[in-house]
Motif scaffolding. Structure first.
Motif, PDB file in Angstrom:
ATOM      1  N   ASN A  23       9.445 -56.988  14.677  1.00  0.00           N
ATOM      2  CA  ASN A  23       8.558 -55.949  15.439  1.00  0.00           C
ATOM      3  C   ASN A  23       8.356 -56.080  16.857  1.00  0.00           C
ATOM      4  OD1 ASN A  23       7.734 -54.930  13.030  1.00  0.00           O
ATOM      5  ND2 ASN A  23       6.077 -56.498  12.617  1.00  0.00           N
ATOM      6  N   PRO A  24       9.720 -55.876  17.613  1.00  0.00           N
ATOM      7  CA  PRO A  24       9.985 -56.246  19.150  1.00  0.00           C
ATOM      8  C   PRO A  24       8.758 -55.048  19.957  1.00  0.00           C
ATOM      9  CG  PRO A  24      11.864 -54.870  18.329  1.00  0.00           C
ATOM     10  CD  PRO A  24      10.839 -55.309  17.050  1.00  0.00           C
ATOM     11  N   VAL A  25       8.189 -55.859  21.000  1.00  0.00           N
ATOM     12  CA  VAL A  25       7.405 -55.135  21.818  1.00  0.00           C
ATOM     13  C   VAL A  25       7.998 -55.351  23.010  1.00  0.00           C
ATOM     14  CG1 VAL A  25       5.543 -55.286  20.372  1.00  0.00           C
ATOM     15  CG2 VAL A  25       5.829 -57.156  21.926  1.00  0.00           C
ATOM     16  N   CYS A  26       7.521 -54.653  24.198  1.00  0.00           N
ATOM     17  CA  CYS A  26       8.221 -54.641  25.460  1.00  0.00           C
ATOM     18  C   CYS A  26       7.139 -55.140  26.426  1.00  0.00           C
ATOM     19  CB  CYS A  26       8.736 -53.264  25.963  1.00  0.00           C
ATOM     20  SG  CYS A  26       9.609 -53.258  27.290  1.00  0.00           S
ATOM     21  N   LEU A  27       7.370 -55.755  27.522  1.00  0.00           N
ATOM     22  CA  LEU A  27       6.252 -56.122  28.659  1.00  0.00           C
ATOM     23  C   LEU A  27       6.896 -55.207  29.549  1.00  0.00           C
ATOM     24  CD1 LEU A  27       6.177 -59.727  28.669  1.00  0.00           C
ATOM     25  CD2 LEU A  27       4.524 -58.244  27.718  1.00  0.00           C
ATOM     26  N   SER A  28       6.164 -55.081  30.774  1.00  0.00           N
ATOM     27  CA  SER A  28       6.193 -54.391  32.013  1.00  0.00           C
ATOM     28  C   SER A  28       7.252 -54.502  32.649  1.00  0.00           C
ATOM     29  CB  SER A  28       4.933 -54.296  32.818  1.00  0.00           C
ATOM     30  OG  SER A  28       4.675 -55.660  33.267  1.00  0.00           O
ATOM     31  N   CYS A  29       8.029 -55.856  32.681  1.00  0.00           N
ATOM     32  CA  CYS A  29       8.805 -56.414  33.470  1.00  0.00           C
ATOM     33  C   CYS A  29      10.291 -55.889  32.719  1.00  0.00           C
ATOM     34  CB  CYS A  29       9.044 -57.745  33.469  1.00  0.00           C
ATOM     35  SG  CYS A  29       8.933 -58.786  31.911  1.00  0.00           S
ATOM     36  N   GLY A  30      10.142 -55.336  31.464  1.00  0.00           N
ATOM     37  CA  GLY A  30      11.486 -54.708  30.557  1.00  0.00           C
ATOM     38  C   GLY A  30      11.886 -55.655  29.680  1.00  0.00           C
ATOM     39  N   HIS A  31      11.413 -57.098  29.568  1.00  0.00           N
ATOM     40  CA  HIS A  31      11.714 -58.087  28.596  1.00  0.00           C
ATOM     41  C   HIS A  31      11.167 -57.850  27.519  1.00  0.00           C
ATOM     42  CE1 HIS A  31      13.268 -60.214  32.216  1.00  0.00           C
ATOM     43  NE2 HIS A  31      14.224 -60.192  31.532  1.00  0.00           N
ATOM     44  N   SER A  32      11.789 -58.010  26.135  1.00  0.00           N
ATOM     45  CA  SER A  32      11.072 -57.946  24.720  1.00  0.00           C
ATOM     46  C   SER A  32      11.198 -59.160  23.996  1.00  0.00           C
ATOM     47  CB  SER A  32      11.943 -56.774  24.127  1.00  0.00           C
ATOM     48  OG  SER A  32      12.046 -55.515  24.708  1.00  0.00           O
ATOM     49  N   PHE A  33       9.983 -59.196  23.029  1.00  0.00           N
ATOM     50  CA  PHE A  33       9.738 -60.363  22.512  1.00  0.00           C
ATOM     51  C   PHE A  33       9.174 -59.644  20.957  1.00  0.00           C
ATOM     52  CE2 PHE A  33       9.217 -61.269  26.936  1.00  0.00           C
ATOM     53  CZ  PHE A  33       9.852 -62.411  27.084  1.00  0.00           C
ATOM     54  N   CYS A  34       9.130 -60.952  19.982  1.00  0.00           N
ATOM     55  CA  CYS A  34       8.399 -60.595  18.786  1.00  0.00           C
ATOM     56  C   CYS A  34       7.035 -60.299  19.080  1.00  0.00           C
ATOM     57  CB  CYS A  34       8.756 -61.600  17.839  1.00  0.00           C
ATOM     58  SG  CYS A  34      10.550 -61.808  17.462  1.00  0.00           S
ATOM     59  N   PRO A  55       7.665 -65.165  29.827  1.00  0.00           N
ATOM     60  CA  PRO A  55       8.476 -66.432  29.442  1.00  0.00           C
ATOM     61  C   PRO A  55       9.918 -66.410  29.899  1.00  0.00           C
ATOM     62  CG  PRO A  55       7.318 -65.548  27.741  1.00  0.00           C
ATOM     63  CD  PRO A  55       7.318 -64.480  28.544  1.00  0.00           C
ATOM     64  N   LEU A  56      10.461 -65.072  30.121  1.00  0.00           N
ATOM     65  CA  LEU A  56      12.054 -65.160  30.689  1.00  0.00           C
ATOM     66  C   LEU A  56      12.013 -65.272  32.219  1.00  0.00           C
ATOM     67  CD1 LEU A  56      13.921 -62.966  28.203  1.00  0.00           C
ATOM     68  CD2 LEU A  56      14.154 -65.505  28.719  1.00  0.00           C
ATOM     69  N   LYS A  66      -3.037 -53.781  25.215  1.00  0.00           N
ATOM     70  CA  LYS A  66      -2.188 -53.254  23.924  1.00  0.00           C
ATOM     71  C   LYS A  66      -0.613 -53.274  24.261  1.00  0.00           C
ATOM     72  CE  LYS A  66      -1.863 -49.325  20.938  1.00  0.00           C
ATOM     73  NZ  LYS A  66      -2.170 -47.963  20.568  1.00  0.00           N
ATOM     74  N   LEU A  67       0.009 -54.015  23.321  1.00  0.00           N
ATOM     75  CA  LEU A  67       1.337 -54.147  23.331  1.00  0.00           C
ATOM     76  C   LEU A  67       2.188 -52.961  23.021  1.00  0.00           C
ATOM     77  CD1 LEU A  67       1.643 -57.996  22.092  1.00  0.00           C
ATOM     78  CD2 LEU A  67       1.876 -57.350  24.397  1.00  0.00           C
ATOM     79  N   GLN A  68       3.150 -52.635  23.882  1.00  0.00           N
ATOM     80  CA  GLN A  68       3.859 -51.285  23.642  1.00  0.00           C
ATOM     81  C   GLN A  68       5.327 -51.762  22.814  1.00  0.00           C
ATOM     82  OE1 GLN A  68       2.757 -48.246  24.401  1.00  0.00           O
ATOM     83  NE2 GLN A  68       1.041 -49.069  25.496  1.00  0.00           N
ATOM     84  N   PRO A  69       5.175 -51.045  21.553  1.00  0.00           N
ATOM     85  CA  PRO A  69       6.638 -51.193  20.795  1.00  0.00           C
ATOM     86  C   PRO A  69       7.703 -50.826  21.195  1.00  0.00           C
ATOM     87  CG  PRO A  69       5.113 -49.813  19.807  1.00  0.00           C
ATOM     88  CD  PRO A  69       4.410 -50.101  20.845  1.00  0.00           C
ATOM     89  N   ASN A  70       8.699 -51.511  21.295  1.00  0.00           N
ATOM     90  CA  ASN A  70      10.183 -51.210  21.583  1.00  0.00           C
ATOM     91  C   ASN A  70      10.896 -50.432  20.478  1.00  0.00           C
ATOM     92  OD1 ASN A  70      12.601 -50.731  22.811  1.00  0.00           O
ATOM     93  ND2 ASN A  70      12.671 -52.823  23.769  1.00  0.00           N
ATOM     94  N   VAL A  71      10.554 -49.175  20.435  1.00  0.00           N
ATOM     95  CA  VAL A  71      10.960 -48.179  19.178  1.00  0.00           C
ATOM     96  C   VAL A  71      12.623 -48.517  19.227  1.00  0.00           C
ATOM     97  CG1 VAL A  71      11.068 -46.088  18.227  1.00  0.00           C
ATOM     98  CG2 VAL A  71       9.233 -46.950  19.277  1.00  0.00           C
ATOM     99  N   GLN A  72      13.228 -48.297  20.275  1.00  0.00           N
ATOM    100  CA  GLN A  72      14.786 -48.351  20.125  1.00  0.00           C
ATOM    101  C   GLN A  72      15.305 -49.562  19.735  1.00  0.00           C
ATOM    102  OE1 GLN A  72      16.573 -47.119  23.668  1.00  0.00           O
ATOM    103  NE2 GLN A  72      18.582 -46.954  22.981  1.00  0.00           N
ATOM    104  N   LEU A  73      14.632 -50.776  20.222  1.00  0.00           N
ATOM    105  CA  LEU A  73      15.197 -52.072  19.874  1.00  0.00           C
ATOM    106  C   LEU A  73      14.741 -52.282  18.222  1.00  0.00           C
ATOM    107  CD1 LEU A  73      16.353 -54.692  20.655  1.00  0.00           C
ATOM    108  CD2 LEU A  73      14.251 -55.558  21.527  1.00  0.00           C
ATOM    109  N   ARG A  74      13.763 -51.737  18.060  1.00  0.00           N
ATOM    110  CA  ARG A  74      13.237 -52.090  16.600  1.00  0.00           C
ATOM    111  C   ARG A  74      14.342 -51.348  15.595  1.00  0.00           C
ATOM    112  NH1 ARG A  74       7.246 -50.949  15.175  1.00  0.00           N
ATOM    113  NH2 ARG A  74       7.156 -52.578  16.784  1.00  0.00           N
ATOM    114  N   SER A  75      14.843 -50.254  16.128  1.00  0.00           N
ATOM    115  CA  SER A  75      15.910 -49.382  15.145  1.00  0.00           C
ATOM    116  C   SER A  75      17.091 -50.233  15.394  1.00  0.00           C
ATOM    117  CB  SER A  75      16.198 -48.137  15.847  1.00  0.00           C
ATOM    118  OG  SER A  75      16.967 -47.240  15.051  1.00  0.00           O
TER     119      SER A  75
END
Length: 549
Positions: A23-34, A55-56, A66-75
């Motif tokens: 269930n990856p989510v995206c931060l405002s800096c562009g990096h994604s995490f679980c 963290p990166l 609220k954390l925004q899901p990274n839909v494309q990465l999840r696919s």
């Protein structure tokens, strides 16, 4: 195909859990995490003013509501999992689990030791011992996560230190700005951050780097430690003197109590009333002296505990490798003011001895003179009693005075409204007799004068008792030793000189008498005198007359 899947898998690894994204989510800096990983970090990572670090890249941002899901990465992740489902279920093992197994705790290791370790903030399943703490990320990392952290070029400037807990992390940051303490303000002796150096509070102060401050603190460490140890030794010596002084008081009281018991047993029927009075006075003096000494002992013990605590703190600081903590610890100890160790003197002990001896001598000489020879024989001490000296005045010529053998009279009244002038230029009359050894006392009738001085002199220094303006004052030359208001008329003054002990004691007898008894001698003070023998009795008067008894 397997090689391509493996390469794709490396791009789909979460940098926190080191496993494939869930269930990856995206931060405002562009990096994604679980989603689970980032939620865990948000719960555990504390930042001032509710800020959060990526963290990166370490980018600082407000804590997301609220954390925004990274839909494309999840696919992409889902497609990868579907393609490699069979191999993933049989061969693939999460990288995180493999590394944790390699560093697993040895079987049977004490669980208490584990609790003392600084654990990795990124391990979610079974936290492993941290090997480094990143001051920029404010996170501790195990070897596996440290390797991931170190491979990122943009993280190369992060400050890595030995593993430390949240308390130490907070101590290394500026409480006002949240920045690392990288500088030292010499003017205020405090560790500061870069923003502190640029603001008005430290802008014009002398600022040095933390490395330079660390070097200076190491140079000052030995001197500060030695200074505290010397102070501790001085407190110990002073405390030992006080304890010895306490023992002397108790021994002196015991000795004189036994002395009194033996003396009064010979004539107990006649001395019962007087005995109770004297013993009560002795007990009161002893209680006062012991109370004063015990208070000082308590103060010295508190001083000893304080300086011992500082020494222990410095000893513990000796092995501190962290420059900030070392400098802050040493500065805190150096900033504490050390109380000066008070000096000890035996003036109270001399007064106690004089008061006890005076009570005994008064009873023997004034009340029961016929029995004195019996009591003297029972005394364990070989010291002789003071000799009553029947003095005469030395002949002298002075305007306004008349001097006979035993009477000194003011013929022309002196001005009593200028006591300081009288004190500065007194007219002294001395005794014809002088003293070089032994114990002596003489008595002076003062009831016919209200402004007089009585004491001793070696022609260079005077020690005397003065009555003026309804006050009694004791002086050693121009230094006032004691002062007290006069609450009763003084009929007679007694001066006691002990040449061996080099002390002068002053007592007085009030003008009021009790029926059937002479008035008591009331001790005023006992003074140590740095005189050169011979010593003469000295007298001065501003009105009325003095008579030698």
């Amino acid at each position: 195909m397997a090689k391509m899947l493996k390469k794709l898998q490396e791009e789909l690894i979460c940098s926190v859990c080191l496993d494939i994204y869930r269930n990856p989510v995206c931060l405002s800096c562009g990096h994604s995490f679980c989603e689970e990983c980032i939620q865990s970090l948000l719960r555990n990572q504390l930042r001032p003013q509710n800020f959060f670090n990526c963290p990166l890249c370490g980018a600082q941002e407000a804590t997301p509501t609220k954390l925004q899901p990274n839909v494309q990465l999840r696919s992409v992740v889902q497609n990868f999992l579907d393609t490699s489902k069979e191999s993933a279920t049989t061969e693939e093992k999460p990288k995180h689990e493999m590394e944790c197994e390699g560093d697993a705790w040895r079987e049977g290791e004490n669980s208490d030791v584990r609790d003392e370790e600084i654990l990795c903030d990124f391990c979610l399943r079974e936290p492993q011992p941290a090997v480094k703490t990143c001051m920029t990320c404010e996170a501790s990392m195990c070897q596996a996560h440290l390797g991931k952290h170190s491979t990122k070029a943009f993280l190369a400037s992060h400050v890595l230190v030995e593993p430390c807990d949240a308390r130490v992390l907070a101590a290394r940051r500026c409480a006002q700005h949240g920045k690392l303490l990288e500088c030292y303000c010499v003017t205020d002796s405090v560790c500061v951050c870069i923003l502190c150096c640029a603001t008005n509070s430290h802008k014009s102060h002398e600022i040095i780097s933390m490395e330079e401050a660390f070097g200076q603190a190491q140079n000052d460490f030995s001197g500060t430690l030695q200074q505290l140890k010397n102070h501790e030794a001085e407190v110990n010596r002073s405390l030992e003197n006080l304890l010895s002084h306490q023992g002397k008081i108790k021994a002196l009281e015991s000795s004189h109590r036994n002395h009194l018991e033996k003396s009064f047993n010979a004539i107990h029927e006649q001395l019962d009333r007087r005995k109770a009075e004297i013993l009560g006075a002795i007990s009161a003096i002893e209680e006062e002296q012991l109370s004063h000494t015990e208070t000082r002992i308590k103060e010295h013990k508190e001083m000893k505990d304080a300086v011992s605590s500082d020494v222990q703190e410095l000893e513990a600081l000796r092995n501190q490798k962290d420059p900030v903590l070392f400098v802050k610890g040493l500065s805190a100890v150096q900033a504490r003011k050390q109380k000066q160790v008070p000096s000890n003197d035996d003036e109270e002990l001399a007064e106690l001895l004089s008061a006890m001896d005076g009570s005994i001598r008064e009873t023997i000489q004034e009340l029961f003179q016929p029995y004195a020879h019996l009591i003297v024989h029972t005394m364990p001490s070989e010291e002789s009693l003071p000799v009553h000296e029947h003095l005469t005045f030395e002949s002298c010529q002075a305007s306004g005075f008349h001097v006979e053998d035993k009477v000194l009279t003011v013929v022309k009244q002196r001005d009593l409204y200028f006591p300081y002038e009288w004190n500065n230029v007194p007219f002294w009359v001395y005794s014809t007799e002088s003293f070089c050894n032994g114990q002596h006392f003489w008595e002076v009738i003062t009831s016919k004068s209200s402004c007089w001085k009585v004491g001793v002199s070696d022609n260079c220094l005077q020690c005397y008792l003065e009555e003026s303006h309804s006050h009694l004052r004791v002086f050693l030359d121009k230094n006032q030793i004691k002062s007290q208001p006069l609450k009763t008329d003084i009929r007679k003054v007694r001066v006691e000189l002990d040449c061996e002990r080099k002390t002068v004691s002053f007592l007085y007898m009030s003008g009021k008498k009790r029926s059937g008894f002479p008035s008591r001698c009331v001790p005023i003070a006992t003074v140590k005198i740095p005189v050169c023998y011979p010593v003469f009795a000295a007298f001065s008067i501003s009105n009325g007359s003095l008579s030698l008894s």
